[in-house]
Design an enzyme around this catalytic site. Structure first.
Site, PDB file in Angstrom:
ATOM      1  N   ILE A  23      15.734 -33.823   8.234  1.00 25.31           N
ATOM      2  CA  ILE A  23      15.078 -34.192   8.578  1.00 25.31           C
ATOM      3  C   ILE A  23      15.118 -35.720   8.182  1.00 25.31           C
ATOM      4  O   ILE A  23      14.047 -37.014   8.944  1.00 25.31           O
ATOM      5  CB  ILE A  23      13.703 -33.768   8.991  1.00 25.31           C
ATOM      6  CG1 ILE A  23      13.775 -32.939   9.300  1.00 25.31           C
ATOM      7  CG2 ILE A  23      12.846 -34.768   9.217  1.00 25.31           C
ATOM      8  CD1 ILE A  23      14.659 -32.543  10.743  1.00 25.31           C
ATOM      9  N   GLY A  24      15.074 -35.817   6.805  1.00 25.93           N
ATOM     10  CA  GLY A  24      15.277 -37.192   6.320  1.00 25.93           C
ATOM     11  C   GLY A  24      15.124 -37.676   4.564  1.00 25.93           C
ATOM     12  O   GLY A  24      15.326 -38.438   3.885  1.00 25.93           O
ATOM     13  N   ARG A  35      -6.845 -32.691   1.683  1.00 24.16           N
ATOM     14  CA  ARG A  35      -6.038 -33.501   1.670  1.00 24.16           C
ATOM     15  C   ARG A  35      -6.399 -34.662   2.588  1.00 24.16           C
ATOM     16  O   ARG A  35      -7.662 -34.207   3.084  1.00 24.16           O
ATOM     17  CB  ARG A  35      -4.456 -32.629   2.944  1.00 24.16           C
ATOM     18  CG  ARG A  35      -4.322 -31.882   1.992  1.00 24.16           C
ATOM     19  CD  ARG A  35      -2.653 -31.988   2.388  1.00 24.16           C
ATOM     20  NE  ARG A  35      -1.531 -31.068   1.940  1.00 24.16           N
ATOM     21  CZ  ARG A  35      -0.518 -31.091   1.724  1.00 24.16           C
ATOM     22  NH1 ARG A  35       0.054 -32.747   1.858  1.00 24.16           N
ATOM     23  NH2 ARG A  35       0.686 -30.319   1.162  1.00 24.16           N
ATOM     24  N   CYS A  36      -6.115 -35.373   1.745  1.00 26.87           N
ATOM     25  CA  CYS A  36      -7.158 -36.825   2.139  1.00 26.87           C
ATOM     26  C   CYS A  36      -5.569 -37.695   2.552  1.00 26.87           C
ATOM     27  O   CYS A  36      -4.497 -37.650   2.126  1.00 26.87           O
ATOM     28  CB  CYS A  36      -8.600 -37.463   1.123  1.00 26.87           C
ATOM     29  SG  CYS A  36      -9.521 -36.788   1.187  1.00 26.87           S
ATOM     30  N   ASP A  39      10.766 -40.852  13.971  1.00 24.18           N
ATOM     31  CA  ASP A  39      10.096 -39.589  13.929  1.00 24.18           C
ATOM     32  C   ASP A  39       9.171 -39.880  15.086  1.00 24.18           C
ATOM     33  O   ASP A  39       8.342 -41.104  14.570  1.00 24.18           O
ATOM     34  CB  ASP A  39       9.910 -39.377  12.482  1.00 24.18           C
ATOM     35  CG  ASP A  39      11.204 -38.898  11.500  1.00 24.18           C
ATOM     36  OD1 ASP A  39      11.913 -38.499  12.496  1.00 24.18           O
ATOM     37  OD2 ASP A  39      10.896 -39.683  11.086  1.00 24.18           O
ATOM     38  N   HIS A  63      12.148 -36.459  16.210  1.00 28.33           N
ATOM     39  CA  HIS A  63      11.634 -35.404  15.514  1.00 28.33           C
ATOM     40  C   HIS A  63      10.341 -34.871  15.196  1.00 28.33           C
ATOM     41  O   HIS A  63       9.666 -36.018  15.564  1.00 28.33           O
ATOM     42  CB  HIS A  63      11.813 -35.259  13.542  1.00 28.33           C
ATOM     43  CG  HIS A  63      11.567 -35.102  12.736  1.00 28.33           C
ATOM     44  ND1 HIS A  63      11.549 -33.162  12.794  1.00 28.33           N
ATOM     45  CD2 HIS A  63      10.203 -34.905  11.625  1.00 28.33           C
ATOM     46  CE1 HIS A  63      10.773 -32.657  11.978  1.00 28.33           C
ATOM     47  NE2 HIS A  63       9.784 -33.402  11.402  1.00 28.33           N
ATOM     48  N   GLU A  86       9.797 -29.141  14.962  1.00 26.28           N
ATOM     49  CA  GLU A  86       9.227 -27.793  13.833  1.00 26.28           C
ATOM     50  C   GLU A  86       8.905 -26.414  15.004  1.00 26.28           C
ATOM     51  O   GLU A  86       8.143 -26.889  16.066  1.00 26.28           O
ATOM     52  CB  GLU A  86       8.398 -27.933  13.374  1.00 26.28           C
ATOM     53  CG  GLU A  86       7.872 -27.163  12.080  1.00 26.28           C
ATOM     54  CD  GLU A  86       6.586 -27.131  12.779  1.00 26.28           C
ATOM     55  OE1 GLU A  86       5.428 -27.538  12.297  1.00 26.28           O
ATOM     56  OE2 GLU A  86       5.450 -26.580  12.776  1.00 26.28           O
ATOM     57  N   HIS A 144       7.780 -26.170   4.433  1.00 25.12           N
ATOM     58  CA  HIS A 144       6.862 -26.172   3.810  1.00 25.12           C
ATOM     59  C   HIS A 144       6.223 -25.687   2.481  1.00 25.12           C
ATOM     60  O   HIS A 144       4.820 -24.407   2.228  1.00 25.12           O
ATOM     61  CB  HIS A 144       5.704 -25.853   4.824  1.00 25.12           C
ATOM     62  CG  HIS A 144       5.552 -27.002   5.593  1.00 25.12           C
ATOM     63  ND1 HIS A 144       6.022 -27.115   6.584  1.00 25.12           N
ATOM     64  CD2 HIS A 144       4.927 -28.159   5.449  1.00 25.12           C
ATOM     65  CE1 HIS A 144       5.804 -28.226   6.990  1.00 25.12           C
ATOM     66  NE2 HIS A 144       5.008 -29.097   6.493  1.00 25.12           N
ATOM     67  N   CYS A 194      11.595 -29.686   8.503  1.00 24.90           N
ATOM     68  CA  CYS A 194      10.890 -31.316   8.453  1.00 24.90           C
ATOM     69  C   CYS A 194      11.484 -31.970   6.898  1.00 24.90           C
ATOM     70  O   CYS A 194      12.731 -31.261   6.370  1.00 24.90           O
ATOM     71  CB  CYS A 194       8.917 -30.961   8.209  1.00 24.90           C
ATOM     72  SG  CYS A 194       8.399 -32.166   8.667  1.00 24.90           S
TER      73      CYS A 194
END
Ligand code: GLN
Ligand code: ZN
Length: 575
Positions: A248-249, A332-333, A416, A458, A482, A511, A543
């Site tokens: 995916i990159g 997560r921020c 993407d 993607h 995904e 993940h 991903c």
């Protein structure tokens, strides 16, 4: 719980029901009525503040007749209909109105004069003692304070209002309403001046960008030939094996990569040192992919921290805050870029890395860009233009990057769009219009290339099974999507919709840090090939690999290539 709160002497309880600002059916309204009636019956001593936000509530009569003591309504994201409904239907005498007047989802200073006018209209219906001024939603979606943003141009900084500044705006509005405008005259004047200075910034009023948008109708947003013809041309040009493999990159961002970036940003490394390091990384990445046997290669994205920030830093029209963090999900921020001015292309952003990577190998290397809709949806966006207009500005800038890549010999280009779905309006009746301009922006960015140039896209993070038609109309030659976490669902939606462009359903979930076995991935491929045409199918992870380590990435990709070889033998036996 409510009974307990009542017993403890709590007077008001806020209950959040943003669902009521979506398309609520008659049956659902009945359910809501019953629930709140029962809450009332069982906790008569408690006062309930029912909060809605992110949109207007369609059925004003229904919501205002619920047995609650107060209702919070969004006066910012409702297209103006809440104020109208209020004027037409009035406000029940037994209820408090929480008027969501300050935009809780954006970071801009409010036009306080316009807000005061809005309050006057509301106050003509609702007496002040039953009127609460509030943000349009919780302040979770904006950063804490602009106080520490000393790195910004003072005019830009002056136009910002994060959570603390929004609360201050509410204080000023309250004072103006209660004590009269003269009580806060100086603050109102300062606010007006700040907004005016911001409006007049030349970079927000660029003639070249405006004329680009005016000429939009003349810029073709479709490829020369339909996909079926491009498919043949591309097959001849690229000569890929059936069921081609790709990624995916991004490749793992090792501690060394992060450190190198830090050293360079701090000035401990000069540009030449940093560039030499990047070249080593790219070369190692290319060699690794060749050795594993992947068919379409990537340069690895080592130069990027974040897929939106990287482009924002190189395009005109963006600024970056020091502390503008907001919650993304869980713990997560993210620190979204701020699109404060007209977005424009300055110079090629990705050409150097892609061209270097391609110079190292005979296999095709995909160029790698973030699409206009993802850049839009993952930034804070100026609010004097429509989101569609800003998307088109970004799209035109990316179109130049796409053409620059092609000119430099990069003829597979991935754009993407993981955040396509995130901008989908809550109300069904608004969704088509959004998808139409979003798809158009993607096509503007990608349609200028030759028929033999292969455009990839993607998508991830979301469920896409109900928007396959929009995805098809992106007209990308290949999409990698995904699906390993919602596998059954996405696959079965391809039973209903014929997907007739190139597609790779991610064959493993990146993940998770585990190494998926060959059998597991073969199984995924088999299931997908029951509903998708083998000639159109690609094999890839679901991903980018940037959050993974090499220790699991390398064996996982080896297994993926083995699974692809097995599938080729099975589905493409030579006659
Ligand atoms: N090309 C990006 C990467 O591989 C895509 C990231 C994403 O889907 N969020 O990292
Ligand atoms: Zn992804």
């Amino acid at each position: 719980m409510l009974t307990e709160l009542e017993r403890e002497g709590v007077q008001w309880v806020q209950i959040d029901e943003p669902y009521l600002a979506t398309n609520v059916t008659a049956d659902e309204w009945k359910l809501v009525e019953n629930l709140y009636r029962r809450i009332r019956e069982q906790t008569a001593g408690l006062r309930i503040m029912l909060q809605t936000y992110f949109e207007g509530v369609d059925d004003f009569e229904k919501i205002t007749s619920l047995s609650v003591d107060g209702i919070g309504l969004d006066f910012v994201h409702d297209g103006g209909k809440t104020a109208k409904a209020l004027e037409q239907s009035g406000w029940p005498e037994d209820k408090v109105l929480g008027a969501g007047l300050i935009d809780g989802r954006n970071i801009w200073r409010a036009d306080l004069d316009a807000k005061l006018e809005a309050i006057r209209r509301i106050a003509a219906v609702v007496p002040l003692e039953r009127l609460i001024l509030q943000p349009s939603c919780s302040l979770l979606h904006v950063p804490v304070s602009t106080r520490a943003e000393s790195g910004l141009d003072p005019v830009v900084r002056g136009a910002l209002a994060f959570a603390e500044e929004k609360l201050d705006e509410l204080r000023i509005l309250r004072a103006a309403v209660r004590q009269g405008e003269q009580a806060v005259e100086a603050e109102l004047a300062a606010s007006r001046e700040a907004l005016n200075a911001f409006r007049l910034l030349p970079e927000r009023n660029r003639e070249d960008v405006a004329s680009g948008l005016r000429q939009l109708a003349d810029i073709p947003d479709s490829r020369n030939r339909p996909f079926s013809e491009r498919f043949e041309l591309q097959r001849n040009k690229w000569q890929l094996p059936p069921l081609p493999t790709t990624t995916i990159g991004s490749f793992p961002q090792t501690p060394e990569v992060r450190q190198a970036r830090l050293k360079w940003r701090r000035g401990e490394w000069n540009d030449a040192q940093y560039e030499a390091f990047m070249k080593e990384q790219i070369e190692a990445c290319i060699r690794l992919q060749e050795e594993i046997g992947i068919d379409v290669l990537v340069h690895g994205e080592f130069e990027r921290t974040d897929m939106v920030e990287y482009f924002g830093e190189k395009l005109d029209g963006f600024v970056f805050t020091r502390n503008g963090w907001v919650q993304s999900y869980g713990s997560r921020c993210v620190k979204p870029p701020v699109i404060y001015a007209d977005v424009a292309f300055v110079q090629p952003m990705t050409v150097k890395e892609s061209v270097y990577a391609q110079s190292l190998t005979d296999r095709p290397v995909k160029g790698m860009l973030t699409g206009p809709i993802t850049i839009l949806n993952w930034s804070f966006v100026r609010d004097d233009l429509s989101r569609e207009q800003v998307a088109n500005q970004i799209a035109l800038a990316l179109r130049q990057e796409v053409l620059a890549l092609e000119k430099a010999g990069i003829e597979m280009i991935q754009v993407d769009e993981p955040a396509l779905r995130e901008g989908l309006p809550l109300k069904q009746e608004d969704q088509d219009a959004y998808l139409q301009w979003a798809v158009k922006a993607f096509r503007l960015a990608t349609s200028g290339v030759k028929d033999t140039t292969q455009i990839h896209t993607h998508m991830c993070y979301c469920e896409f099974h109900d928007m396959i038609d929009a995805i098809r109309s992106l007209d990308a030659d290949v999409i990698s999507i995904e699906s390993s976490r919602s596998h059954g669902e996405l696959i079965s939606s391809f039973e209903q919709h014929d997907y007739d462009h190139g597609i790779g359903l991610g064959v493993y979930d990146i993940h998770s840090p585990r190494v998926p076995s060959v059998e597991e991935m073969s199984d995924m491929i088999d299931r997908a090939l029951r509903v998708l045409r083998p000639e159109l199918f690609w094999i890839n992870p679901d991903c980018g690999l940037k959050t993974r380590g090499l220790a699991e990435t390398v064996p996982a990709l080896r297994n993926m290539v083995q699974a692809a070889q097995a599938a080729r033998a099975q589905h493409f036996q030579r006659a």
